[in-house]
Scaffold this motif. Structure first.
Motif, PDB file in Angstrom:
ATOM      1  N   LEU A 175     -15.660 125.635 -24.555  1.00 60.03           N
ATOM      2  CA  LEU A 175     -14.716 126.632 -25.074  1.00 60.03           C
ATOM      3  C   LEU A 175     -15.241 128.055 -24.866  1.00 60.03           C
ATOM      4  O   LEU A 175     -14.495 128.953 -24.452  1.00 60.03           O
ATOM      5  N   ILE A 176     -16.535 128.260 -25.117  1.00 56.89           N
ATOM      6  CA  ILE A 176     -17.125 129.592 -24.944  1.00 56.89           C
ATOM      7  C   ILE A 176     -17.062 130.010 -23.481  1.00 56.89           C
ATOM      8  O   ILE A 176     -16.725 131.159 -23.156  1.00 56.89           O
ATOM      9  N   ASP A 177     -17.369 129.075 -22.567  1.00 57.83           N
ATOM     10  CA  ASP A 177     -17.318 129.401 -21.135  1.00 57.83           C
ATOM     11  C   ASP A 177     -15.909 129.782 -20.703  1.00 57.83           C
ATOM     12  O   ASP A 177     -15.711 130.713 -19.910  1.00 57.83           O
ATOM     13  N   GLU A 178     -14.904 129.072 -21.237  1.00 59.18           N
ATOM     14  CA  GLU A 178     -13.517 129.394 -20.883  1.00 59.18           C
ATOM     15  C   GLU A 178     -13.120 130.776 -21.399  1.00 59.18           C
ATOM     16  O   GLU A 178     -12.443 131.542 -20.692  1.00 59.18           O
ATOM     17  N   GLU A 179     -13.535 131.092 -22.618  1.00 58.85           N
ATOM     18  CA  GLU A 179     -13.159 132.389 -23.192  1.00 58.85           C
ATOM     19  C   GLU A 179     -13.887 133.542 -22.504  1.00 58.85           C
ATOM     20  O   GLU A 179     -13.335 134.636 -22.358  1.00 58.85           O
ATOM     21  N   LEU A 180     -15.131 133.306 -22.088  1.00 57.34           N
ATOM     22  CA  LEU A 180     -15.891 134.373 -21.427  1.00 57.34           C
ATOM     23  C   LEU A 180     -15.311 134.734 -20.062  1.00 57.34           C
ATOM     24  O   LEU A 180     -15.600 135.812 -19.525  1.00 57.34           O
ATOM     25  N   GLN A 181     -14.500 133.851 -19.503  1.00 58.00           N
ATOM     26  CA  GLN A 181     -13.874 134.154 -18.215  1.00 58.00           C
ATOM     27  C   GLN A 181     -12.882 135.310 -18.317  1.00 58.00           C
ATOM     28  O   GLN A 181     -12.563 135.942 -17.306  1.00 58.00           O
ATOM     29  N   THR A 182     -12.403 135.589 -19.526  1.00 60.87           N
ATOM     30  CA  THR A 182     -11.460 136.696 -19.699  1.00 60.87           C
ATOM     31  C   THR A 182     -12.155 138.046 -19.648  1.00 60.87           C
ATOM     32  O   THR A 182     -11.485 139.077 -19.548  1.00 60.87           O
ATOM     33  N   ASN A 233     -19.467 131.905  -9.706  1.00 60.66           N
ATOM     34  CA  ASN A 233     -19.226 130.934 -10.778  1.00 60.66           C
ATOM     35  C   ASN A 233     -20.160 131.118 -11.968  1.00 60.66           C
ATOM     36  O   ASN A 233     -20.084 130.367 -12.941  1.00 60.66           O
ATOM     37  N   SER A 234     -21.055 132.082 -11.869  1.00 61.56           N
ATOM     38  CA  SER A 234     -22.035 132.276 -12.943  1.00 61.56           C
ATOM     39  C   SER A 234     -21.852 133.663 -13.575  1.00 61.56           C
ATOM     40  O   SER A 234     -21.260 134.568 -12.990  1.00 61.56           O
ATOM     41  N   ILE A 235     -22.414 133.800 -14.759  1.00 61.44           N
ATOM     42  CA  ILE A 235     -22.358 135.067 -15.476  1.00 61.44           C
ATOM     43  C   ILE A 235     -23.460 135.983 -14.967  1.00 61.44           C
ATOM     44  O   ILE A 235     -24.592 135.550 -14.718  1.00 61.44           O
ATOM     45  N   LYS A 236     -23.151 137.251 -14.795  1.00 63.32           N
ATOM     46  CA  LYS A 236     -24.142 138.225 -14.346  1.00 63.32           C
ATOM     47  C   LYS A 236     -25.286 138.330 -15.352  1.00 63.32           C
ATOM     48  O   LYS A 236     -25.123 138.034 -16.540  1.00 63.32           O
ATOM     49  N   LYS A 237     -26.392 138.810 -14.886  1.00 65.04           N
ATOM     50  CA  LYS A 237     -27.504 139.080 -15.793  1.00 65.04           C
ATOM     51  C   LYS A 237     -27.159 140.272 -16.690  1.00 65.04           C
ATOM     52  O   LYS A 237     -26.441 141.179 -16.288  1.00 65.04           O
ATOM     53  N   ILE A 238     -27.728 140.237 -17.897  1.00 58.66           N
ATOM     54  CA  ILE A 238     -27.454 141.314 -18.850  1.00 58.66           C
ATOM     55  C   ILE A 238     -27.922 142.654 -18.297  1.00 58.66           C
ATOM     56  O   ILE A 238     -27.268 143.682 -18.488  1.00 58.66           O
ATOM     57  N   GLU A 239     -29.079 142.648 -17.575  1.00 62.05           N
ATOM     58  CA  GLU A 239     -29.577 143.899 -16.995  1.00 62.05           C
ATOM     59  C   GLU A 239     -28.561 144.499 -16.030  1.00 62.05           C
ATOM     60  O   GLU A 239     -28.310 145.721 -16.042  1.00 62.05           O
ATOM     61  N   ASP A 240     -27.971 143.646 -15.186  1.00 54.58           N
ATOM     62  CA  ASP A 240     -27.003 144.135 -14.202  1.00 54.58           C
ATOM     63  C   ASP A 240     -25.732 144.631 -14.893  1.00 54.58           C
ATOM     64  O   ASP A 240     -25.159 145.647 -14.487  1.00 54.58           O
ATOM     65  N   LEU A 241     -25.296 143.908 -15.910  1.00 48.58           N
ATOM     66  CA  LEU A 241     -24.094 144.337 -16.634  1.00 48.58           C
ATOM     67  C   LEU A 241     -24.319 145.686 -17.302  1.00 48.58           C
ATOM     68  O   LEU A 241     -23.425 146.549 -17.301  1.00 48.58           O
TER      69      LEU A 241
END
Length: 896
Positions: free
Chosen positions: A742-749, A756-764
């Motif tokens: 559920l968290i992965d689906e919501e983070l797509q918004t 297919n992966s989430i960026k690193k926090i440093e890059d964000l």
């Protein structure tokens, strides 16, 4: 009240039965001593008579003896559980304690014993509408309608129960049937030619039709009964609304012109007229308002409205004429009436050019315009009000130096005008010097001690300067004699004072006192909700039905008011800080600077603190003793007079609030109403995230993030919260597969994916900084993320945070003050004193008057009432005043 049938063991002989009837009558007449005497006489012979025990408990409850009352009522229930009287009494007891759910259960139990009791049904219906149990309310009103079909309240209450549930057809049918029974109403008496109750009934009936969107039927209804409706203003506005919905624009226009004729200062009518005429072109609007200004030359509303869409030369001509008349008449609120124009830079330039031209001409020639004609010389007051306006003008544009010059010149010319001193205080407030601002506002208050508005302003300024005791003394000039100003202001529900006091206590880190004020505001709103109870029967009886519906809608959203919202935000913030830094861990060292002092200095400071605490405890104890004596005196007087004692609220103790065991649970008490009624404010969901983050509620954190993104997708706090959430799920893996999915689906918004992966926090965080390179607020939140990523590299983070640049679009005193306070409170980790001092010096250079950036600034509650300090002309705008501006006032020197 006694039942028609009772068990043999509970039946009273005729003499005692007569005494019981007297007992009931004594209670209704509030003759409690006589009622208790009658109860004792019955109980001597029949000690287990349930109804007498219950009535005795009801009387004891009215006299304030809660524990004895509850015991007596419970004994009455045990002895006669089949009597509706004992259950009704128990319901009344619970209602007096505001336990409405329990009272409803008791009333329903009473109805099982006596299903056709009108008194119990009425009381039950009041509780059901209070608790918004609309289905239960409808059933109860239906029973009352069947029992008393000849009463007007039965019909109206029955119809309203359907209206509140949205069944408008049924509600209108009931109202129409009742109206038909009123056709043969007797003629009005000569001294009462108007039947206002019938008029209000017809307006409510029409409201039901409009809620059902039956606009044609509503129009026919209003036309048929127009002669019986005496509120002609409401009638005209309803007809306009119906004509507009039915596209009868000509008739709507006729009505609007009549409304404007009635009140040419109501801007709403002019906007309605534009909509009715479907005016979208500025030229068409200009022609309309030219005619209206010519027709109503003394009205300000059309002149102000036309300034919105005029541009160029026509605007310059209109605003010039409007300002000149304002200066000639001496209108203090002139700037406020045209401040809406300052959102357009072109109009600001025109106004600025006109003002400087007027100033030059008035100074040299005494007129606004220089022409060949012999114009009249303007009085000296015209120049005064121009200077006052110019000070406000340049203050709004951020040119505080120039604003000081104009206000000082105005004060020198006219040293007795209160508005000038008030605005000078406002200038100091905008400069961040709250101490001097309070002094100047106090000077303004001394010029007119009978003006309550100036008194309130002075009180507020002293609170902002953290001089709470002085503020109370100022406010006490208008409070009741022989009573504490704090008690009087709380009794009068003066929430602006309590809110400002809460902010002041929070700045002083007196979290208990700040929370106490927040809880008092919460109690006020709870009282507002409780106070509607008395109106449920009153409004039906007096047939003020439209106002009643409006009141119910207002009460449903009462805690959406800004006073409650601000108090709740303060409370949640404090509880979060108390959770992160419990006071018990800081008891050993209450002064942050003790560690940097010598042993002798620290000993002196600690001694002063102990003495101050001792004095405060003694003063509090005196207040508590005086309040206890006052309550005891009032209680004895109530007993003697036979008055019913009001519900006593538990005393709010500041020490208990700041040392609560579960701060997050207390925070939820304020957060829940915020989420229910203030969901359109981003701060609500930010605070929600902070609370749920500490409670590890992943779904609720995601909900807050999504709502923040919906309100403002590029908000700095949203970025910080999102990064903290990503860091949390990275460091604490979630074992629940469904929750993880559920968290992965919501983070797509959110725009945080790379493939297919989430960026690193440093890059964000880097991307965030690139997109908001010119924002200091975004930079401050990015610094917190940098600290989150690498807590050990604190020095680099602080250097990045404390870098100031004039190119930042939001580099204001407020933003830098928030960052400085956050650094002091540890929001950016541990900071060396040298770095903190460096940042303070840099801010002091930019805003030399601000108290928060002054060297060795102190936040004591009561500071010395010295004259306002002077500032060096090398680092500040021209001095606010000089030694020549000091005059003697009542034996003491004051700044003027």
């Amino acid at each position: 009240m006694p039942p028609t049938t009772q068990s043999p063991s509970q039946q009273l002989p005729s003499r005692e039965n007569g005494l019981f009837k007297k007992l009931v009558r004594f209670y209704e007449q509030k003759q409690y001593k006589k009622g208790l005497a009658a109860a004792r006489e019955i109980l001597k012979k029949f000690p287990n008579h349930g109804e007498t025990l219950a009535m005795k408990g009801l009387i004891l409850n009215s006299m304030g003896k809660k524990e004895e009352a509850l015991e007596s009522i419970r004994n009455g229930i045990k002895n006669n559980m089949s009597s509706h009287v004992v259950w009704h009494v128990y319901g009344l007891y619970q209602r007096s304690d505001r336990k409405y759910d329990e009272a409803i259960k008791a009333y329903k139990k009473a109805l099982q014993c006596e299903k056709d009791s009108l008194t119990i049904l009425r009381d039950l219906s009041l509780l059901q509408i209070q608790m918004r149990d609309l289905e239960g309310y409808k059933e109860t009103r239906h029973q009352l309608f069947n029992l008393k079909p000849g009463q007007r309240q039965s019909w109206i209450g029955f119809a309203m129960s359907y209206d509140l549930l949205g069944d408008y057809d049924m509600a209108y049918s009931v109202l129409e049937e009742f109206r038909k029974t009123q056709q043969d109403r007797p003629a009005q008496a000569p001294d009462k030619p108007y039947d206002n109750e019938h008029s209000e009934f017809l307006l409510y009936q029409n409201l039901v039709l409009r809620e059902a969107e039956l606009y044609e039927d509503a129009l026919r209804h209003i036309q048929t009964h127009e002669k019986d409706i005496y509120n002609k203003l409401t009638l005209a506005e309803i007809k306009y609304d119906l004509y507009m919905r039915l596209s009868s624009y000509d008739r709507a226009e006729t009505i609007l012109k009549d409304l404007i004729e009635r009140n040419p200062e109501n801007k709403k009518y002019y906007f309605m007229l534009e909509k009715c005429l479907n005016l979208t072109n500025n030229d068409e609007k200009s022609n309309l308002y030219e005619n209206l200004i010519e027709k109503y030359p003394r009205a300000d509303a059309p002149k102000q409205i036309c300034l919105q869409f005029l541009t160029g030369e026509p605007f310059a001509k209109s605003i010039g004429s409007y300002l000149q008349k304002g200066f000639q008449k001496g209108v203090p609120s002139l700037f406020q009436s045209v401040k809406f124009l300052y959102v357009t830079s072109e109009k600001v330039q025109i106004i600025d050019s006109l003002l400087n031209n007027y100033l030059n001409n008035l100074t040299k020639y005494g007129t606004f315009e220089v022409s060949s004609d012999n114009e009249e010389i303007e009085p000296a007051s015209t120049l005064l009000w121009l200077q006052y306006y110019l000070a406000q003008h340049y203050d709004y544009l951020g040119k505080i130096d120039t604003a000081f010059e104009f206000i000082e010149q105005a004060i020198r010319d006219t040293p007795t005008l209160v508005e000038l001193y008030m605005f000078k205080a406002k200038l100091f407030k905008h400069a961040g010097d709250f101490q001097t601002a309070a002094s100047w506002m106090d000077e303004a208050q001394s010029l007119d001690t009978a003006d309550r508005f100036v008194n309130c302003k002075c009180t507020k300024y002293f609170l902002r300067a953290n001089k709470i005791n002085t503020a109370l003394e100022i406010a006490g000039k208008f409070t009741r004699e022989n009573s504490s100003p704090v008690d009087y202001l709380r009794e009068m529900q003066c929430m602006w004072f309590e809110l400002e006091a809460a902010k002041s206590y929070r700045r002083l880190k007196k979290y208990g006192e700040a929370l106490k004020k927040c809880h008092e505001i919460d109690r006020h709103f709870q009282e507002f909700i409780e106070d509607q109870f008395d109106f449920h029967s009153y409004c039906l009886r007096k047939v003020v039905l439209c106002a009643y519906v409006d009141m119910l809608n207002l009460e449903d959203h009462m805690k959406g008011h800004r006073f409650f919202r601000q108090a709740a935000q303060i409370a949640v913030e404090i509880y979060i800080r108390l959770y992160d830094h419990p006071l018990s861990e800081q008891d050993n060292d209450k002064d942050d600077n003790l560690a940097n002092m010598s042993a002798s200095e620290a000993k002196k400071i600690k001694s002063k603190l102990r003495k101050q605490q001792l004095r405060e405890q003694q003063e509090k104890q005196k207040q508590i003793d005086a309040e206890r004596k006052k309550k005891e005196f009032q209680r004895h007087r109530n007993k003697d007079d036979g008055e019913e004692e009001k519900i006593k609220e538990d005393e709010i103790i500041a020490e208990k609030l700041e040392r609560c065991e579960k701060p997050l649970e207390e925070a939820m008490r304020f957060l829940q109403p915020l989420e229910d009624f203030s969901a359109n404010f981003l701060e609500t969901h930010y605070l929600g995230f902070e609370v749920y983050y500490r409670r590890k509620k992943y779904i609720l954190m995601l909900r807050c993030l999504k709502r923040m993104k919906k309100l403002e997708s590029n908000n700095a706090k949203l970025h910080l919260c999102l990064m903290r959430f990503l860091k949390l799920i990275e460091t604490e893996p979630i074992n629940d597969e469904r929750l993880r999915t559920l968290i992965d689906e919501e983070l797509q918004t959110f725009d945080i994916k790379q493939g297919n992966s989430i960026k690193k926090i440093e890059d964000l965080n880097t991307d965030f900084l690139k997109n908001n390179f010119n924002s200091l607020i975004h930079r401050a939140e990015a610094a917190k993320v940098m600290l989150l990523i690498n807590p050990t590299n604190n020095l680099k983070t602080i250097e990045f945070l404390t870098m100031l640049d004039p190119n930042f679009t939001d580099q204001t005193i407020k933003t830098c003050s928030n960052i400085y306070e956050g650094m002091q409170l540890g929001d950016y980790g541990l900071i060396e004193n040298s770095m903190l001092e460096k940042y303070r010096n840099e801010c002091h250079r930019l805003w030399p008057q601000a108290n928060i950036f002054q060297p060795n600034s102190s936040l004591n509650v009561e500071q010395s009432q010295s004259s306002p300090p002077s500032y060096s002309s090398a680092t500040t705008p021209p001095p606010p005043y000089s030694s020549n501006d000091i005059q003697t006032n009542g034996g003491k020197k004051t700044a003027t």
